[in-house]
Design a protein around this motif. Structure first.
Motif, PDB file in Angstrom:
ATOM      1  N   LEU A  50      75.177  76.688  17.744  1.00 26.17           N
ATOM      2  CA  LEU A  50      73.582  75.952  18.005  1.00 26.17           C
ATOM      3  C   LEU A  50      73.275  75.334  16.601  1.00 26.17           C
ATOM      4  CD1 LEU A  50      71.927  78.695  20.210  1.00 26.17           C
ATOM      5  CD2 LEU A  50      73.238  76.465  20.892  1.00 26.17           C
ATOM      6  N   ALA A  51      72.251  74.417  16.658  1.00 25.61           N
ATOM      7  CA  ALA A  51      71.878  73.831  15.323  1.00 25.61           C
ATOM      8  C   ALA A  51      71.188  74.928  14.367  1.00 25.61           C
ATOM      9  CB  ALA A  51      70.766  72.976  15.650  1.00 25.61           C
ATOM     10  N   ASN A  52      70.801  75.870  14.756  1.00 23.98           N
ATOM     11  CA  ASN A  52      70.243  77.040  13.828  1.00 23.98           C
ATOM     12  C   ASN A  52      71.245  78.131  13.411  1.00 23.98           C
ATOM     13  OD1 ASN A  52      70.702  78.684  16.135  1.00 23.98           O
ATOM     14  ND2 ASN A  52      68.305  78.899  16.646  1.00 23.98           N
ATOM     15  N   ILE A  79      70.864  79.486  26.063  1.00 24.48           N
ATOM     16  CA  ILE A  79      70.905  78.682  24.786  1.00 24.48           C
ATOM     17  C   ILE A  79      69.507  77.974  24.576  1.00 24.48           C
ATOM     18  CG2 ILE A  79      71.736  76.401  24.120  1.00 24.48           C
ATOM     19  CD1 ILE A  79      74.201  76.946  25.259  1.00 24.48           C
ATOM     20  N   GLY A  80      68.789  77.894  25.741  1.00 22.08           N
ATOM     21  CA  GLY A  80      67.195  77.368  25.487  1.00 22.08           C
ATOM     22  C   GLY A  80      66.435  78.303  24.886  1.00 22.08           C
ATOM     23  N   ASP A 109      67.700  78.569  21.230  1.00 23.06           N
ATOM     24  CA  ASP A 109      67.244  77.512  20.489  1.00 23.06           C
ATOM     25  C   ASP A 109      65.927  77.393  20.055  1.00 23.06           C
ATOM     26  OD1 ASP A 109      68.255  74.926  19.333  1.00 23.06           O
ATOM     27  OD2 ASP A 109      67.345  73.901  20.984  1.00 23.06           O
ATOM     28  N   ARG A 110      65.049  78.089  20.761  1.00 21.21           N
ATOM     29  CA  ARG A 110      63.612  78.007  20.520  1.00 21.21           C
ATOM     30  C   ARG A 110      63.207  79.049  19.464  1.00 21.21           C
ATOM     31  NH1 ARG A 110      63.321  77.123  26.231  1.00 21.21           N
ATOM     32  NH2 ARG A 110      63.270  79.178  26.598  1.00 21.21           N
TER      33      ARG A 110
END
Length: 125
Positions: free
Chosen positions: A98-100, A119-120, A123-124
């Motif tokens: 993930l981007a993080n 993933i949601g 991602d948060r």
């Protein structure tokens, strides 16, 4: 004696789309004073819960974000990893970064809906 009752017809037409500028204006209007959310929502034909969601997203700086974002997929092997003879692997695995920076590794037959929820949630964070 016959009973007379009132019947209200509500139009349920097509789903309404709000521009970012409209959303920001409505959110600002709802913050003008105490107890303004319900009145503002009613004026604009929204449910109060919908307006509360917009307010939360605005606070988090995510009001204008698109619902789904896609990242570039990179397929490759780590350098120096030994080749696996054909037929010896029983299952394939997928690694998602993930981007993080968090990584999710799943089997090939993972439930897509469950994976999307995981993933949601990650991602948060």
């Amino acid at each position: 004696m016959s009973k007379v009752s009132r019947l209200e017809v509500i139009e349920t037409g097509a789903r309404r789309r709000w521009t970012l500028a409209e959303k920001l204006r409505i959110v600002a209007e709802s913050q003008a004073g105490p107890r303004q959310v319900s009145a503002t929502a009613r004026r604009h034909g929204l449910l109060p819960a919908h307006l509360f969601t917009w307010r939360r997203l605005a606070r988090e700086g995510r009001l204008g974000e698109e619902a789904a974002k896609f990242a570039q997929a990179v397929i490759g092997c780590e350098p120096g990893s030994p080749a696996v003879p054909l037929g010896t692997m029983s299952r394939s695995r997928i690694e998602i970064v993930l981007a993080n920076g968090l990584r999710v590794i799943v089997e090939e037959d993972v439930d897509a809906g469950a994976l999307a929820r995981v993933i949601g949630a990650l991602d948060r964070r």
